[in-house]
Design a protein around this motif. Structure first.
Motif, short mmCIF file in Angstrom:
data_model
loop_
_atom_site.label_atom_id
_atom_site.label_comp_id
_atom_site.label_asym_id
_atom_site.label_seq_id
_atom_site.Cartn_x
_atom_site.Cartn_y
_atom_site.Cartn_z
N GLU A 1 34.04 36.15 35.83
CA GLU A 1 35.37 35.91 36.39
C GLU A 1 35.29 35.24 37.75
O GLU A 1 36.11 34.37 38.09
CB GLU A 1 36.14 37.23 36.50
CG GLU A 1 36.52 37.84 35.15
CD GLU A 1 37.33 39.11 35.33
OE1 GLU A 1 37.85 39.33 36.46
OE2 GLU A 1 37.45 39.88 34.36
N TYR A 2 34.31 35.62 38.55
CA TYR A 2 34.15 35.05 39.88
C TYR A 2 33.24 33.82 39.88
O TYR A 2 32.90 33.32 40.95
CB TYR A 2 33.59 36.11 40.83
CG TYR A 2 34.61 37.15 41.26
CD1 TYR A 2 35.39 36.96 42.39
CD2 TYR A 2 34.78 38.31 40.52
CE1 TYR A 2 36.32 37.91 42.79
CE2 TYR A 2 35.71 39.27 40.90
CZ TYR A 2 36.47 39.07 42.03
OH TYR A 2 37.40 40.02 42.41
N ASP A 3 32.84 33.36 38.69
CA ASP A 3 31.99 32.18 38.54
C ASP A 3 30.72 32.32 39.38
O ASP A 3 30.32 31.41 40.12
CB ASP A 3 32.75 30.92 38.94
CG ASP A 3 32.05 29.65 38.44
OD1 ASP A 3 31.26 29.76 37.48
OD2 ASP A 3 32.28 28.58 39.02
N ALA A 4 30.10 33.49 39.29
CA ALA A 4 28.90 33.78 40.07
C ALA A 4 27.77 34.18 39.14
O ALA A 4 27.97 34.51 37.97
CB ALA A 4 29.18 34.90 41.07
N ILE B 1 29.53 40.19 45.11
CA ILE B 1 29.51 39.02 44.24
C ILE B 1 28.55 38.00 44.85
O ILE B 1 28.74 37.55 45.98
CB ILE B 1 30.91 38.41 44.07
CG1 ILE B 1 31.88 39.46 43.53
CG2 ILE B 1 30.85 37.20 43.14
CD1 ILE B 1 31.52 39.99 42.16
N ALA C 1 26.93 40.08 39.81
CA ALA C 1 27.82 41.08 40.39
C ALA C 1 27.03 42.38 40.43
O ALA C 1 26.68 42.94 39.38
CB ALA C 1 29.09 41.25 39.55
N PHE D 1 32.64 40.69 35.34
CA PHE D 1 33.24 40.28 36.61
C PHE D 1 32.49 39.10 37.22
O PHE D 1 33.09 38.26 37.89
CB PHE D 1 33.28 41.46 37.59
CG PHE D 1 34.38 42.43 37.31
CD1 PHE D 1 35.71 42.05 37.43
CD2 PHE D 1 34.09 43.72 36.91
CE1 PHE D 1 36.74 42.94 37.16
CE2 PHE D 1 35.12 44.62 36.64
CZ PHE D 1 36.44 44.24 36.75
N ALA D 2 31.17 39.04 37.01
CA ALA D 2 30.40 37.89 37.51
C ALA D 2 30.93 36.60 36.88
O ALA D 2 31.02 35.56 37.55
CB ALA D 2 28.92 38.08 37.21
N GLN E 1 26.72 34.36 44.43
CA GLN E 1 26.79 33.10 43.71
C GLN E 1 25.44 32.68 43.15
O GLN E 1 25.35 32.17 42.05
CB GLN E 1 27.33 31.99 44.64
CG GLN E 1 28.77 32.21 45.08
CD GLN E 1 29.73 32.22 43.92
OE1 GLN E 1 29.59 31.46 42.96
NE2 GLN E 1 30.74 33.10 43.99
N TYR F 1 33.74 43.82 47.25
CA TYR F 1 35.00 44.00 46.54
C TYR F 1 35.03 45.39 45.94
O TYR F 1 34.00 45.86 45.40
CB TYR F 1 35.15 42.96 45.43
CG TYR F 1 35.12 41.53 45.90
CD1 TYR F 1 36.30 40.80 46.07
CD2 TYR F 1 33.91 40.88 46.17
CE1 TYR F 1 36.27 39.47 46.50
CE2 TYR F 1 33.86 39.57 46.60
CZ TYR F 1 35.04 38.87 46.76
OH TYR F 1 35.03 37.57 47.18
N ILE G 1 36.16 47.14 42.95
CA ILE G 1 36.57 46.71 41.61
C ILE G 1 36.90 47.94 40.75
O ILE G 1 36.16 48.94 40.75
CB ILE G 1 35.44 45.90 40.94
CG1 ILE G 1 35.21 44.61 41.72
CG2 ILE G 1 35.79 45.58 39.50
CD1 ILE G 1 34.07 43.78 41.18
#
Length: 547
Positions: free
Chosen positions: A480-483, A520, A486, A477-478, A522, A505, A507
């Motif tokens: 997917e969120y460009d972070a 999440i 997560a 997921f990290a 960044q 979030y 999830i």
């Protein structure tokens, strides 16, 4: 190395001369004249016996400097071979080389071969000396060359050559000796013009000198050295006398420690990271500095075989599966399995497959090792354990020996250090990378089964369960969120951090009922200020109530 090469060249030419016995004794004699012209000339004599003397003295010096005799079997064999074969060669040298120097007359193959063949004990002794001398040289060559990148490509050829040379020499000796009529055994090495008493005195003098030199060296090793120091490893601490190298300390304590070159500073496989006490240690020698510079090692990395600490220090071996992170010695209960609440961190490089396609194989391996070193150092210094490396990813576990609250705080500290470490790598490799390295991390905390899992040498202490699966999903997921990170809200709460103003979030994770509240992040470095504030808050004493 130079004296070893000189003696190896002498053995090669001498054994090649023996191998010509498969052709004829006359061929052996013709080659012997060329052999004597080279090695019995004044330059050849000085080079040969000077190398022999220097090589023997250096071997005694190396034996004396060893603070422990615990070593790999190959190193032990090389020392035993090197110290034993001079005794086997004394009679042969006296009755060929020294007799020739004293009288100007030297026996040839026609005289020596039947005398050797007529006495089974002497023939066996000389054959054993041949094998021991060649084995000693081959082991030295192997320690010298096995770390070279070209060595695996030519290993079979080199190995075949190493077997054929002594085999052909022994066969040539046997065939040549059997082709000449035998002479009585009492004629064995009967001097031509020199008194037997003189040769006997020379033989005894050489034997006594060799035995005295070895005996004095062994006795000198027993003299106690004043003062002890303490070397702290990730999982234990040992006390050794001053003068021990770190590699010798590891071996004396039975701690596995890689060393491809046999402890001569010619490779970097024994290198360690000095985590405490480096400033008080002796500086690196020129040879050690050259090796460390070749691998671009940071300032706190030293070669274990060359570092002889004179003050207490803490170190962590870098290479070797058993030396990455903290080495856990599981009890029988742990090996059988136990349930424990832990924090789990997954870390992965983004787009590394594309990056690897643009790099040379060596550069890819070097960069990946530096990345893993960064992760291992961050996890280890935070109090965690590297469970395994998977491709370009890593799995770290926290909380094997402490509370879940401490484990989560350690895991968050590790993410901050990993993020900073990757930034340093990007600065160091800025000119070599089209795009900076990017990481994605997933973290969760909860119950897991800890146990010794695997088969044979592939078994290791690891963790399995829903917590590990959830952390792995969060790492995805990290991405997917460009972070960078997560992290589940459970980890944050266990660590005692307050993040009420940060959006979370819910999830859904495949294979898991319900949702998992996740933050999440960044940039994982953001947690540094939060953790510092939490620590400061805990340190502030409570104010007394107003009267």
């Amino acid at each position: 190395m130079l004296t070893g090469v000189c003696l190896g060249l002498f053995l090669l030419t001498h054994f090649s001369n023996h191998a010509l016995g498969l052709v004829s004794v006359e061929a052996m004699e013709n080659m012997r004249r060329i052999f004597n012209f080279v090695w019995r000339s004044w330059p050849g004599t000085i080079l040969l016996y000077g190398s022999l003397l220097v090589h023997f003295v250096l071997s005694l010096e190396s034996l004396y400097r060893r603070q422990t005799l615990r070593m790999p079997i190959r190193e032990a064999l090389k020392i035993v071979f090197g110290l034993s074969f001079p005794f086997l060669l004394v009679s042969h040298v006296i009755n060929t080389r020294i007799e020739s120097a004293l009288t100007g007359y030297g026996d040839g193959y026609y005289e020596v071969l039947p005398r050797l063949w007529s006495n089974p004990l002497t023939a066996s002794t000389q054959s054993a000396a041949l094998v021991l001398a060649w084995s000693h040289g081959c082991l030295g060559f192997w320690f010298w060359m096995r770390g070279r990148d070209w060595y695996p490509r030519y290993f079979l050829l080199i190995y075949s050559f190493a077997l054929l040379v002594p085999l052909l020499a022994l066969l040539g000796f046997v065939v040549g000796a059997r082709s000449i009529p035998a002479i009585p055994s009492d004629a064995w090495f009967k001097p031509v013009r020199t008194s037997p008493e003189i040769l006997s005195d020379i033989r005894v003098t050489i034997f006594v000198t060799l035995m005295t030199a070895i005996g004095v060296t062994l006795i000198a090793r027993l003299i106690p050295v004043r003062g002890k120091i303490r070397i702290t490893y990730p999982d234990r601490a040992i006390s050794v006398a001053k003068g021990f190298s770190v590699l010798e300390a590891s071996r004396a304590a039975g701690i596995p420690h890689l060393s491809i070159c046999g402890g001569r500073g010619r490779c970097s496989t024994c290198r360690v990271r000095v985590t405490e006490g480096l400033e008080r240690q002796p500086p690196a020698t020129e040879a050690e500095r050259a090796t460390l510079a070749r691998i671009r090692a940071p300032d706190n990395v030293r070669l274990a075989c060359q570092l002889r600490p004179n003050h207490n220090l803490s170190i962590s071996p870098i290479l070797g599966a058993d030396n990455v992170g903290l080495k856990i010695q599981p009890s029988e209960q742990e090996a059988a399995g136990r349930e424990r609440r832990i924090a789990v961190l997954f870390c992965d490089l983004r787009d590394f497959t594309l990056l690897a396609q643009q790099q040379l194989p060596f550069d890819t391996v070097f960069l990946l090792n530096r990345y893993f070193e960064t992760i291992g150092e961050a996890v280890e210094e935070s109090g965690g354990m590297i469970d395994k490396f998977i491709g370009d990813g890593a799995l770290a576990i926290f909380g094997l020996n402490n509370s879940i609250e401490e484990a989560c705080a350690q895991a968050l500290t590790a993410t901050v250090r990993i993020a900073k470490g990757v930034d340093v790598l990007n600065r160091n490799f800025m000119s070599e990378l089209d795009k900076p390295l990017r990481i994605a991390m997933g973290m969760h905390a909860g119950p897991a089964i800890i146990g010794q899992i695997g088969y044979g040498k592939a078994s290791a202490l690891t963790a399995v369960g829903d917590t590990i699966n959830a952390a792995s999903r969060l790492e995805g997921f990290a991405k997917e969120y460009d972070a960078q990170l997560a992290v589940s809200a459970d980890v944050v709460r266990y660590a005692g951090l307050t993040v009420n103003n940060r959006e979370s979030y819910n999830i859904s994770i495949r294979g898991r009922t319900g949702t998992l509240e996740t933050l999440i992040v960044q940039n994982a470095s953001e947690f540094e200020a939060l953790m510092a504030a939490a620590a400061q808050k805990q340190d502030v004493p409570s104010q007394p109530a107003a009267r």
